[in-house]
Design a protein around this motif. Structure first.
Motif, PDB file in Angstrom:
ATOM      1  N   PRO B 160     -27.172 -86.489  -0.697  1.00  0.00           N
ATOM      2  CA  PRO B 160     -26.790 -87.404  -1.787  1.00  0.00           C
ATOM      3  C   PRO B 160     -27.613 -88.687  -1.727  1.00  0.00           C
ATOM      4  CG  PRO B 160     -25.155 -87.457  -0.020  1.00  0.00           C
ATOM      5  CD  PRO B 160     -26.199 -86.446   0.389  1.00  0.00           C
ATOM      6  N   SER B 161     -27.590 -89.466  -2.816  1.00  0.00           N
ATOM      7  CA  SER B 161     -28.289 -90.746  -2.739  1.00  0.00           C
ATOM      8  C   SER B 161     -27.417 -91.931  -3.132  1.00  0.00           C
ATOM      9  CB  SER B 161     -29.584 -90.717  -3.573  1.00  0.00           C
ATOM     10  OG  SER B 161     -29.299 -90.476  -4.906  1.00  0.00           O
ATOM     11  N   THR B 162     -26.182 -91.654  -3.502  1.00  0.00           N
ATOM     12  CA  THR B 162     -25.247 -92.760  -3.770  1.00  0.00           C
ATOM     13  C   THR B 162     -23.931 -92.452  -3.059  1.00  0.00           C
ATOM     14  OG1 THR B 162     -24.208 -91.717  -5.685  1.00  0.00           O
ATOM     15  CG2 THR B 162     -26.176 -93.013  -6.122  1.00  0.00           C
ATOM     16  N   ALA B 163     -23.082 -93.458  -2.982  1.00  0.00           N
ATOM     17  CA  ALA B 163     -21.781 -93.251  -2.336  1.00  0.00           C
ATOM     18  C   ALA B 163     -20.947 -92.232  -3.126  1.00  0.00           C
ATOM     19  CB  ALA B 163     -21.041 -94.579  -2.204  1.00  0.00           C
ATOM     20  N   ALA B 164     -21.051 -92.304  -4.463  1.00  0.00           N
ATOM     21  CA  ALA B 164     -20.302 -91.345  -5.290  1.00  0.00           C
ATOM     22  C   ALA B 164     -20.796 -89.927  -5.020  1.00  0.00           C
ATOM     23  CB  ALA B 164     -20.461 -91.696  -6.768  1.00  0.00           C
ATOM     24  N   GLU B 165     -22.107 -89.783  -4.905  1.00  0.00           N
ATOM     25  CA  GLU B 165     -22.649 -88.446  -4.609  1.00  0.00           C
ATOM     26  C   GLU B 165     -22.269 -87.987  -3.202  1.00  0.00           C
ATOM     27  OE1 GLU B 165     -26.581 -88.857  -7.505  1.00  0.00           O
ATOM     28  OE2 GLU B 165     -26.820 -88.995  -5.341  1.00  0.00           O
ATOM     29  N   CYS B 166     -22.061 -88.940  -2.291  1.00  0.00           N
ATOM     30  CA  CYS B 166     -21.593 -88.560  -0.946  1.00  0.00           C
ATOM     31  C   CYS B 166     -20.273 -87.802  -1.068  1.00  0.00           C
ATOM     32  CB  CYS B 166     -21.380 -89.795  -0.066  1.00  0.00           C
ATOM     33  SG  CYS B 166     -22.925 -90.476   0.579  1.00  0.00           S
ATOM     34  N   TYR B 167     -19.423 -88.307  -1.933  1.00  0.00           N
ATOM     35  CA  TYR B 167     -18.127 -87.663  -2.152  1.00  0.00           C
ATOM     36  C   TYR B 167     -18.325 -86.261  -2.718  1.00  0.00           C
ATOM     37  CZ  TYR B 167     -13.459 -87.049  -4.267  1.00  0.00           C
ATOM     38  OH  TYR B 167     -12.221 -86.581  -4.638  1.00  0.00           O
ATOM     39  N   GLU B 168     -19.110 -86.189  -3.785  1.00  0.00           N
ATOM     40  CA  GLU B 168     -19.288 -84.905  -4.468  1.00  0.00           C
ATOM     41  C   GLU B 168     -19.999 -83.887  -3.582  1.00  0.00           C
ATOM     42  OE1 GLU B 168     -19.588 -87.153  -8.796  1.00  0.00           O
ATOM     43  OE2 GLU B 168     -21.407 -86.634  -7.711  1.00  0.00           O
ATOM     44  N   ASP B 200     -16.556 -95.818  -9.540  1.00  0.00           N
ATOM     45  CA  ASP B 200     -15.497 -95.545 -10.506  1.00  0.00           C
ATOM     46  C   ASP B 200     -14.958 -94.147 -10.217  1.00  0.00           C
ATOM     47  OD1 ASP B 200     -13.785 -95.208 -12.579  1.00  0.00           O
ATOM     48  OD2 ASP B 200     -15.289 -95.408 -14.184  1.00  0.00           O
ATOM     49  N   TYR B 201     -13.780 -94.109  -9.652  1.00  0.00           N
ATOM     50  CA  TYR B 201     -13.189 -92.809  -9.275  1.00  0.00           C
ATOM     51  C   TYR B 201     -12.952 -91.918 -10.488  1.00  0.00           C
ATOM     52  CZ  TYR B 201     -12.572 -93.724  -4.316  1.00  0.00           C
ATOM     53  OH  TYR B 201     -12.799 -93.938  -2.983  1.00  0.00           O
ATOM     54  N   ASN B 202     -12.750 -92.537 -11.641  1.00  0.00           N
ATOM     55  CA  ASN B 202     -12.519 -91.722 -12.835  1.00  0.00           C
ATOM     56  C   ASN B 202     -13.794 -91.050 -13.335  1.00  0.00           C
ATOM     57  OD1 ASN B 202      -9.803 -92.187 -12.885  1.00  0.00           O
ATOM     58  ND2 ASN B 202      -9.955 -93.985 -14.224  1.00  0.00           N
ATOM     59  N   ALA B 203     -14.938 -91.475 -12.793  1.00  0.00           N
ATOM     60  CA  ALA B 203     -16.199 -90.845 -13.216  1.00  0.00           C
ATOM     61  C   ALA B 203     -16.704 -89.848 -12.177  1.00  0.00           C
ATOM     62  CB  ALA B 203     -17.256 -91.928 -13.466  1.00  0.00           C
ATOM     63  N   LEU B 204     -15.977 -89.666 -11.086  1.00  0.00           N
ATOM     64  CA  LEU B 204     -16.421 -88.703 -10.070  1.00  0.00           C
ATOM     65  C   LEU B 204     -16.287 -87.289 -10.612  1.00  0.00           C
ATOM     66  CD1 LEU B 204     -14.751 -90.167  -6.849  1.00  0.00           C
ATOM     67  CD2 LEU B 204     -17.183 -90.211  -7.438  1.00  0.00           C
ATOM     68  N   GLU B 205     -17.258 -86.489 -10.249  1.00  0.00           N
ATOM     69  CA  GLU B 205     -17.219 -85.116 -10.739  1.00  0.00           C
ATOM     70  C   GLU B 205     -16.131 -84.335  -9.999  1.00  0.00           C
ATOM     71  OE1 GLU B 205     -20.148 -81.344 -11.646  1.00  0.00           O
ATOM     72  OE2 GLU B 205     -21.001 -83.177 -10.825  1.00  0.00           O
ATOM     73  N   ASP B 206     -15.374 -83.586 -10.757  1.00  0.00           N
ATOM     74  CA  ASP B 206     -14.289 -82.809 -10.166  1.00  0.00           C
ATOM     75  C   ASP B 206     -14.845 -81.451  -9.727  1.00  0.00           C
ATOM     76  OD1 ASP B 206     -11.801 -81.968  -9.389  1.00  0.00           O
ATOM     77  OD2 ASP B 206     -11.227 -81.300 -11.399  1.00  0.00           O
TER      78      ASP B 206
END
Lengths: 442, 396
Positions: B160-168, B200-206
């Motif tokens: 990943p390259s962002t914190a959000a992508e770390c999650y996904e 933005d947790y609402n924009a995280l991919e499910d």
């Protein structure tokens, strides 16, 4: 070695032991099988974890139970994971038994020590024939002093490790040292397996291929060898008082889970005054809340609806030297997280300045960059926009960085100051009393 | 179709604007921990190492209240051995480390690979070699993570390259581990792992959880089932759990499809070869890249991890100067998304590959497939590549 079907409920019926004539391994494995029978274990509730070496061939013989043949010395490590997962997360039925040689027990010593410290429900059987047999009879760390092996042709130079004492020092609850020909070996192994927590049985035996050929030994001399090394025989400890790992874990979680803070989220106000990214570089000394002040700036920024990145830097020792944060706040997506053209540079200590110069700060500014520095700091460069303030005097060393951030939000208002004031008030009490009086007049 | 976007909608999209934002400040490491929970991770074993310790701390806090357990291990070898053991018992497991810890784990990574045990290892890179620089970033572990096996078997690597992508991508890493019965490396680096950013947790991919298929004793095909059996290259044998009613026969040594140690045996050799074949057979579905294509671009910039973000800024700057340039962010580092790369580069004469290591580790991997292009590396060591570093090469 033919046996009746009944006598082989865990081992392959009619299995031929792959070991040399007279090798103690055959006896140990037969006694292990008998011990499991004695305990009436369901074979599918047994996991035999075997190490590398001759004793590690055992997994092929025990075809009725789960077998895991591992890398050298690591068997107790894998077994700990299996046992902890079973006891904490599953049905808690599993008996996890490690078969390891003397060589493996030294490579994997820390796995044994830690399984004992954790009191994981693992039984370790160390088949100790005083040497590495499979690879040709080399000296191991459990080879007795003066014992002759192909790599100690004049006798082993070192005394042998007392693995039972190590287990004792690691707070193991069940510790036994036996010989492979002991009549009560089955019972001792059964007691070890039944023990609720970590147990270890070291079984002394002779390698007939490499041990007895080079040393004048017979099976009945094992006890004397142990004595000569100062290693006691018998059940050395059987103390079930310590709780098995999962019991303690469940108790601890039950008592403390309320203390775990839930994750924090923010509903943004969408109230900010900037239309492009603003970059902050904040430099000071460790322990002076540089990074936590940057954190409060970040928190206030997302509350206002801005995107934020906060990149921290410090030496490997977290409590000394410089402390640095680079914060970018922006209404747009932030990609590169470094500040390459700073809007604000805060310097509150010499440590911070030194590091900033090392990181070529004067190459990362523009004509409008505002330096907010403590009055004690000389940037040593002309032509900069500098605001020199008595930050350490009015805010204290521990809040000088915080005061500088607060000053910027107050004067330049990238977002409403009350958002930041609210956040720092939550931590330090009433906003008007966080800093000394003079500060508010700056 | 090989090019998949992680975010179905841009955050500034009008379709996203109707959602209320649920913001938080999180580091990449924290998001790996949260992603692991979402993925169904139940077991974590950790040993502290900068810059990966945040994942350890995150899961020490999160797992006990999510029906799982995180334990402290006495070293990195134990950490991964505990995880592999817990996974063999049937639970999704993970550990996290940096380069020096990875070096110690390599033996056990190979064990997980040959025993086809799902496990996720997050490697948060720092400056090397050896203990290198604990608080300095780097992207120098690309080849040592991939080529950790004797024999050169493909270890799937996501980056990943962002914190959000770390999650996904943590969820994705678990899904791959489960689906393909393999260790999976989730690559990160100090600047992603330890930098906090707004999410933005609402924009995280499910991303839906995938769970390994487990063999049961009453499975209608039980008579044909083998621990490591396969009929075709793409087949992944159902997993037998220790403690279940189907006997587990696991070994790190060369074994036949039943798991029995066998030497000089054609079945054993094909069972080993299948470790690679099964990944290659699924590589098309493992492509995770983001292409930002511009018509008539002469230059394609390729990057990943923290440097992919820098690349985006450099491309924006170049375009503002009227230069036509495309960019490709690679997330699925291995297996190498060859077709996605060659198709992205098809119309370009030049490919710039930016990575924070000495010799361009990933660039060397792409040399063959880009041999008809002019390939330029942008590299650094000890400091983050800047947008200007990449821009300079784009403008040349």
């Amino acid at each position: 070695m033919m046996q009746t079907e009944e006598a082989c409920s865990y081992m392959t019926f009619g299995a031929v032991m792959p070991f040399c004539k007279g090798c103690g391994h055959s006896n140990i494995l037969k006694k292990l099988n008998d011990a499991m029978q004695m305990l009436h274990l369901d074979p599918m509730d047994v996991c035999l974890v075997t190490d590398i070496g001759c004793i590690g061939l055992a997994d092929a013989l025990f075809d009725k139970v789960h077998t895991v043949h591992t890398t050298h010395g690591r068997s107790t490590g894998f077994a700990t994971g299996i046992a902890v997962a079973d006891k904490v997360l599953a049905q808690k039925k599993l008996k996890t038994i490690v078969l390891i040689g003397d060589g493996g027990s030294m490579i994997g010593l820390l796995h044994i020590v830690n399984a004992a410290l954790m009191n994981a429900d693992v039984t370790v059987i160390v088949a100790n024939n005083f040497l590495f047999g499979m690879t040709g009879g080399q000296t191991s760390s459990l080879t007795p002093e003066h014992f002759n092996t192909i790599t100690s042709p004049f006798g082993s130079m070192n005394p042998s490790l007392d693995i039972c004492s190590i287990a004792d020092a690691s707070k193991a609850g069940f510790i036994a040292r036996k010989t492979a020909t002991d009549k009560d070996l089955t019972q001792v192994i059964a007691d070890a397996i039944a023990f609720g927590g970590f147990s270890i049985v070291e079984v002394l035996e002779l390698c007939t291929e490499h041990g007895t050929k080079r040393n004048d030994l017979k099976g009945n001399m094992l006890a004397k060898m142990a004595e000569a090394e100062g290693h006691e025989l018998g059940i050395l400890k059987n103390d079930p008082l310590r709780k098995e790992f999962s019991l303690k874990y469940h108790d601890d979680v039950e008592v403390h889970k309320g203390e775990i803070k839930p994750l924090k989220f923010v509903e943004p106000l969408d109230n900010y005054n900037i239309n492009r990214a603003n970059g902050f570089v904040i430099a000071g000394s460790a322990g002076e809340r540089v990074q936590s002040s940057a954190g409060m700036l970040s928190e206030a920024s997302i509350k206002s609806g801005l995107n934020v990145t906060q990149k921290n830097d410090n030496p490997v020792t977290q409590g000394s030297g410089f402390s640095l944060s680079e914060v970018i706040i922006s209404p747009n997506e932030i990609n590169y997280t470094g500040v390459s053209s700073a809007d604000y540079v805060i310097v509150v200590s010499e440590n911070g300045l030194k590091e900033l110069k090392g990181q070529k700060i004067f190459g990362r500014i523009n004509d409008k960059t505002m330096f907010i520095v403590d009055e004690s700091i000389d940037l040593g460069k002309e032509g900069l926009n500098v605001l020199s303030l008595p930050l350490r005097k009015y805010c204290g060393a521990d809040k000088a960085a915080l005061g500088a951030v607060d000053y910027i939000i107050r004067k330049f208002e990238p977002f409403p100051h009350e958002i930041f004031a609210g956040i720092i008030a939550k931590k330090f009490g009433e906003y008007g009393k966080i800093f000394k009086e003079g500060y508010y007049e700056l | 179709m090989y090019v998949r976007k992680y975010f179905p909608g841009n955050k500034n999209d009008s379709t996203m604007a109707v959602l209320t934002k649920k913001l938080a400040l999180r580091s990449g490491n924290q998001m790996v921990a949260e992603g692991a929970i979402k993925a169904g991770c139940k077991f974590f074993a950790g040993y502290p190492i900068t810059p990966a310790s945040g994942i350890y701390k995150g899961l020490i806090d999160l797992l006990p209240v999510n029906d799982g357990i995180a334990v402290s291990s006495p070293d990195e070898i134990s950490a991964l051995a505990y995880c592999v053991g817990a996974s063999m018992r049937g639970f999704k497991s993970m550990t996290a480390t940096s380069g020096p810890g990875w070096a110690l784990m390599i033996e056990t990574v190979q064990y997980a690979l040959i025993t086809e045990t799902p496990v996720v290892i997050c490697v948060v890179q720092r400056l090397g070699p050896c203990t290198g620089g604990a608080t300095q970033g780097g992207q120098g572990d690309i080849l040592i993570t991939e080529f950790a096996t004797s024999g050169g078997f493909t270890i799937p690597v996501l980056y990943p390259s962002t914190a959000a992508e770390c999650y996904e991508m943590t969820i994705e890493a678990f899904n791959w581990a489960e689906k393909y019965r393999t260790p999976v490396v989730l690559l990160s680096d100090k600047e992603i792992g330890m930098t906090t950013e707004s999410i933005d947790y609402n924009a995280l991919e499910d991303i839906k959880q995938v769970n390994r298929e487990v063999i049961k004793h009453d499975d209608p095909m039980i008579d044909k089932w083998k621990m490591y059996g396969f009929d075709s290259p793409d087949m992944i044998a159902k997993f037998a759990e220790i403690g279940g009613k189907v006997k587990v026969t696991a070994t790190g040594s060369a074994h036949n499809a039943m798991g029995n140690l066998k030497k000089n045996d054609p079945e054993t050799i094909s069972t080993i070869k299948h470790l690679e074949d099964k990944i290659q057979a699924h590589k098309d579905e493992m492509v995770r890249v983001k292409l930002d294509a511009e018509a008539d671009a002469e230059t394609l910039v390729i990057s990943f991890g923290i440097t992919a973000r820098t690349m985006k800024d450099a491309v924006k700057l170049a375009r503002s100067k009227g230069v036509k340039v495309s960019s490709l962010t690679i997330h699925s580092m291995f297996p190498i998304p060859e077709e996605a790369i060659t198709s992205a580069a098809a119309e370009c004469s030049r490919v710039i590959i930016a990575e924070e290591n000495l010799n361009g580790q990933y660039r060397t991997m792409l040399a063959e497939i880009l041999k008809l292009k002019e390939v330029i590396g942008v590299n650094s060591m000890g400091y983050m590549i800047t947008p200007e570093d990449i821009l300079e090469r784009i403008m040349q």
